[in-house]
Write a protein that holds these residues in place. Sequence first.
Motif, PDB file in Angstrom:
ATOM      1  N   ALA A   7     -24.560 -31.012  83.788  1.00 31.09           N
ATOM      2  CA  ALA A   7     -24.331 -30.114  84.934  1.00 31.09           C
ATOM      3  C   ALA A   7     -23.204 -29.122  84.640  1.00 31.09           C
ATOM      4  O   ALA A   7     -23.323 -27.923  84.929  1.00 31.09           O
ATOM      5  CB  ALA A   7     -24.010 -30.938  86.180  1.00 31.09           C
ATOM      6  N   LEU A   8     -22.110 -29.607  84.061  1.00 27.40           N
ATOM      7  CA  LEU A   8     -20.997 -28.719  83.717  1.00 27.40           C
ATOM      8  C   LEU A   8     -21.415 -27.693  82.672  1.00 27.40           C
ATOM      9  O   LEU A   8     -21.063 -26.506  82.761  1.00 27.40           O
ATOM     10  CB  LEU A   8     -19.818 -29.543  83.187  1.00 27.40           C
ATOM     11  N   ASN A   9     -22.179 -28.135  81.685  1.00 31.58           N
ATOM     12  CA  ASN A   9     -22.630 -27.237  80.627  1.00 31.58           C
ATOM     13  C   ASN A   9     -23.586 -26.181  81.164  1.00 31.58           C
ATOM     14  O   ASN A   9     -23.546 -25.018  80.743  1.00 31.58           O
ATOM     15  CB  ASN A   9     -23.307 -28.049  79.524  1.00 31.58           C
ATOM     16  N   THR A  10     -24.425 -26.572  82.120  1.00 29.21           N
ATOM     17  CA  THR A  10     -25.363 -25.620  82.734  1.00 29.21           C
ATOM     18  C   THR A  10     -24.612 -24.556  83.527  1.00 29.21           C
ATOM     19  O   THR A  10     -24.958 -23.371  83.492  1.00 29.21           O
ATOM     20  CB  THR A  10     -26.350 -26.363  83.660  1.00 29.21           C
ATOM     21  N   GLY A  11     -23.572 -24.970  84.231  1.00 26.86           N
ATOM     22  CA  GLY A  11     -22.837 -24.035  85.081  1.00 26.86           C
ATOM     23  C   GLY A  11     -21.800 -23.199  84.356  1.00 26.86           C
ATOM     24  O   GLY A  11     -21.652 -22.004  84.621  1.00 26.86           O
ATOM     25  N   TRP A  12     -21.068 -23.821  83.434  1.00 25.89           N
ATOM     26  CA  TRP A  12     -19.934 -23.132  82.813  1.00 25.89           C
ATOM     27  C   TRP A  12     -19.936 -23.196  81.293  1.00 25.89           C
ATOM     28  O   TRP A  12     -18.964 -22.768  80.658  1.00 25.89           O
ATOM     29  CB  TRP A  12     -18.617 -23.715  83.337  1.00 25.89           C
ATOM     30  N   GLY A  13     -20.972 -23.733  80.698  1.00 30.57           N
ATOM     31  CA  GLY A  13     -21.022 -23.825  79.251  1.00 30.57           C
ATOM     32  C   GLY A  13     -20.028 -24.837  78.714  1.00 30.57           C
ATOM     33  O   GLY A  13     -19.483 -25.664  79.449  1.00 30.57           O
ATOM     34  N   PHE A  14     -19.748 -24.761  77.420  1.00 30.69           N
ATOM     35  CA  PHE A  14     -18.845 -25.726  76.801  1.00 30.69           C
ATOM     36  C   PHE A  14     -17.411 -25.557  77.304  1.00 30.69           C
ATOM     37  O   PHE A  14     -16.605 -26.487  77.213  1.00 30.69           O
ATOM     38  CB  PHE A  14     -18.884 -25.597  75.277  1.00 30.69           C
ATOM     39  N   THR A  15     -17.097 -24.404  77.883  1.00 26.52           N
ATOM     40  CA  THR A  15     -15.772 -24.212  78.507  1.00 26.52           C
ATOM     41  C   THR A  15     -15.559 -25.225  79.613  1.00 26.52           C
ATOM     42  O   THR A  15     -14.462 -25.781  79.769  1.00 26.52           O
ATOM     43  CB  THR A  15     -15.641 -22.780  79.067  1.00 26.52           C
ATOM     44  N   GLY A  16     -16.598 -25.469  80.409  1.00 26.93           N
ATOM     45  CA  GLY A  16     -16.503 -26.457  81.484  1.00 26.93           C
ATOM     46  C   GLY A  16     -16.219 -27.848  80.940  1.00 26.93           C
ATOM     47  O   GLY A  16     -15.423 -28.611  81.521  1.00 26.93           O
ATOM     48  N   ILE A  17     -16.848 -28.195  79.811  1.00 23.41           N
ATOM     49  CA  ILE A  17     -16.614 -29.499  79.188  1.00 23.41           C
ATOM     50  C   ILE A  17     -15.166 -29.598  78.707  1.00 23.41           C
ATOM     51  O   ILE A  17     -14.492 -30.624  78.904  1.00 23.41           O
ATOM     52  CB  ILE A  17     -17.576 -29.712  77.997  1.00 23.41           C
ATOM     53  N   ALA A  18     -14.668 -28.547  78.066  1.00 24.18           N
ATOM     54  CA  ALA A  18     -13.301 -28.547  77.542  1.00 24.18           C
ATOM     55  C   ALA A  18     -12.277 -28.692  78.658  1.00 24.18           C
ATOM     56  O   ALA A  18     -11.336 -29.496  78.562  1.00 24.18           O
ATOM     57  CB  ALA A  18     -13.047 -27.264  76.747  1.00 24.18           C
ATOM     58  N   VAL A  19     -12.451 -27.938  79.739  1.00 28.54           N
ATOM     59  CA  VAL A  19     -11.508 -27.994  80.863  1.00 28.54           C
ATOM     60  C   VAL A  19     -11.546 -29.375  81.517  1.00 28.54           C
ATOM     61  O   VAL A  19     -10.503 -29.957  81.856  1.00 28.54           O
ATOM     62  CB  VAL A  19     -11.818 -26.880  81.884  1.00 28.54           C
ATOM     63  N   ALA A  20     -12.751 -29.915  81.701  1.00 29.82           N
ATOM     64  CA  ALA A  20     -12.878 -31.249  82.297  1.00 29.82           C
ATOM     65  C   ALA A  20     -12.229 -32.307  81.409  1.00 29.82           C
ATOM     66  O   ALA A  20     -11.613 -33.257  81.906  1.00 29.82           O
ATOM     67  CB  ALA A  20     -14.350 -31.583  82.527  1.00 29.82           C
ATOM     68  N   THR A  21     -12.341 -32.144  80.095  1.00 30.77           N
ATOM     69  CA  THR A  21     -11.739 -33.101  79.157  1.00 30.77           C
ATOM     70  C   THR A  21     -10.221 -33.057  79.225  1.00 30.77           C
ATOM     71  O   THR A  21      -9.551 -34.063  78.957  1.00 30.77           O
ATOM     72  CB  THR A  21     -12.216 -32.814  77.719  1.00 30.77           C
ATOM     73  N   ILE A  22      -9.669 -31.923  79.617  1.00 36.48           N
ATOM     74  CA  ILE A  22      -8.217 -31.825  79.803  1.00 36.48           C
ATOM     75  C   ILE A  22      -7.785 -32.540  81.082  1.00 36.48           C
ATOM     76  O   ILE A  22      -6.844 -33.345  81.086  1.00 36.48           O
ATOM     77  CB  ILE A  22      -7.760 -30.350  79.857  1.00 36.48           C
ATOM     78  N   PHE A  23      -8.475 -32.278  82.199  1.00 38.09           N
ATOM     79  CA  PHE A  23      -7.974 -32.705  83.501  1.00 38.09           C
ATOM     80  C   PHE A  23      -8.428 -34.098  83.938  1.00 38.09           C
ATOM     81  O   PHE A  23      -7.712 -34.772  84.689  1.00 38.09           O
ATOM     82  CB  PHE A  23      -8.354 -31.668  84.567  1.00 38.09           C
ATOM     83  N   ILE A  24      -9.594 -34.552  83.486  1.00 40.67           N
ATOM     84  CA  ILE A  24     -10.066 -35.876  83.916  1.00 40.67           C
ATOM     85  C   ILE A  24      -9.130 -36.994  83.435  1.00 40.67           C
ATOM     86  O   ILE A  24      -8.772 -37.888  84.214  1.00 40.67           O
ATOM     87  CB  ILE A  24     -11.522 -36.104  83.474  1.00 40.67           C
ATOM     88  N   PRO A  25      -8.690 -37.007  82.163  1.00 40.16           N
ATOM     89  CA  PRO A  25      -7.728 -38.050  81.771  1.00 40.16           C
ATOM     90  C   PRO A  25      -6.414 -37.985  82.554  1.00 40.16           C
ATOM     91  O   PRO A  25      -5.790 -39.021  82.798  1.00 40.16           O
ATOM     92  CB  PRO A  25      -7.490 -37.761  80.279  1.00 40.16           C
ATOM     93  N   LEU A  26      -5.998 -36.780  82.942  1.00 40.89           N
ATOM     94  CA  LEU A  26      -4.759 -36.657  83.718  1.00 40.89           C
ATOM     95  C   LEU A  26      -4.921 -37.257  85.107  1.00 40.89           C
ATOM     96  O   LEU A  26      -3.959 -37.788  85.681  1.00 40.89           O
ATOM     97  CB  LEU A  26      -4.341 -35.181  83.806  1.00 40.89           C
ATOM     98  N   LEU A  27      -6.128 -37.207  85.658  1.00 40.23           N
ATOM     99  CA  LEU A  27      -6.405 -37.870  86.935  1.00 40.23           C
ATOM    100  C   LEU A  27      -6.256 -39.387  86.781  1.00 40.23           C
ATOM    101  O   LEU A  27      -5.652 -40.060  87.626  1.00 40.23           O
ATOM    102  CB  LEU A  27      -7.826 -37.519  87.397  1.00 40.23           C
ATOM    103  N   ALA A  28      -6.780 -39.925  85.689  1.00 41.43           N
ATOM    104  CA  ALA A  28      -6.623 -41.361  85.412  1.00 41.43           C
ATOM    105  C   ALA A  28      -5.157 -41.714  85.217  1.00 41.43           C
ATOM    106  O   ALA A  28      -4.692 -42.779  85.646  1.00 41.43           O
ATOM    107  CB  ALA A  28      -7.445 -41.742  84.184  1.00 41.43           C
ATOM    108  N   LEU A  29      -4.409 -40.815  84.578  1.00 40.88           N
ATOM    109  CA  LEU A  29      -2.979 -41.045  84.356  1.00 40.88           C
ATOM    110  C   LEU A  29      -2.241 -41.176  85.686  1.00 40.88           C
ATOM    111  O   LEU A  29      -1.356 -42.032  85.842  1.00 40.88           O
ATOM    112  CB  LEU A  29      -2.400 -39.889  83.539  1.00 40.88           C
TER     113      LEU A  29
END
Length: 409
Positions: A179-201
Amino acid sequence: MTQKNVHQGASLAPQATADAKTVLKLLPLTLTVFIGFLTLGMQLPVLPLHLHDTLGMGTLVIGLVVGAQFAAALLSRAWAGNFADMRGGKRAVMVGLVTAAVSGLIYLVSLAFVAAPVTSVWLLLGGRVLLALGESLIVTGALGWGIGLVGAQHAGKVMAWNGIAMYGAYALGAPLGVALNTGWGFTGIAVATIFIPLLALAIVTGVRAVAPTATRRAPFYKVMGAVWVPGLGLAFCSVGFGVVTAFIALLFAARDWGNSSLAFTAFGVAFIAARLLFGHLPDKIGGARVALVCVLIETVGLLLIWDADTATIAYLGAAFTGFGYSLAFPGFGVEAVRRAPPQARGLAMGAYVAFLDISLGITSPLAGLLASGWGIGAVYLGGAIAVALSFAVALMLLRGREAQVLYKS
């Protein structure tokens, strides 16, 4: 109601309360592992497409970049285990989450070099290695930290709930990544990879830390020597998981059964259901006993897939495989914890999980050779034979424990 029933009810109530307290203690860690592993799940269906379609890479480069994460995870298990033992499980998890977030930042930087594909690929490769280091720290730290919070007598529950978090994250992460790739391309994946672990933190910061169990680095070979027998059982039974995830889609295509997604669903639902309903059994009746029964269930599942003449039978086989494998993992894991020195528990968990990495790394190429020579169905017969070997390991562990009991008595 008889007096016997009254006593049984009175004894069950405190046990249920204690189990509930254990689960509540593990809940923040389980949620943290789930959120942290979403980053891995999101990338599984998207990264190969980015490498092929955007950067123009062939299958060899795609295989190297995707496989680098698994290779680095295997090589970093000993380091992550010693880190968790010497610095504490909480610090290991927190450092792992930050490392995973940094990998997303490197992914984002790689997008600035799309016009120079080789540079972009090297950056992606670096990001994958960093993500592997983060994953090793998260899973090893969470296992050691969880056991420290609830006690070694609940090691099976710790592994069961961590497994639910990991495999649930893979299952949910894949469609989320698409879904992220469809909407925002690999940029969406990169941004999510930055912020999702910080949410867990943010979730894990307030959880009580457990004191480190070691003051100096333990030799990996000594800990490996303590856990290699249950680790061998894990390696054999993980072959079933490997052949289902890697080859079920090819089996459905070869037999013209249509979409294989329901087979993955059947495997995943049975896997999670087994852990929710029976995840307490390895702690209660012994890991070897649980593994002994569950690898038989997994073997039956693989044989059903091998002999299936309809998609429905294959779905049933996938469900049996998922159910059996689900409890075999903590079953052998409880035996590994029992053999490991308390001061090197994190390292022992890293060594134990390394057998899973080795198994999955070897299974795919060997199964591919088997399929090329004898057809795709032979993969599942070979998988059933491999899983049956873990029955012999479980039997050896059980007899060893019974011999110890007799000796002590």
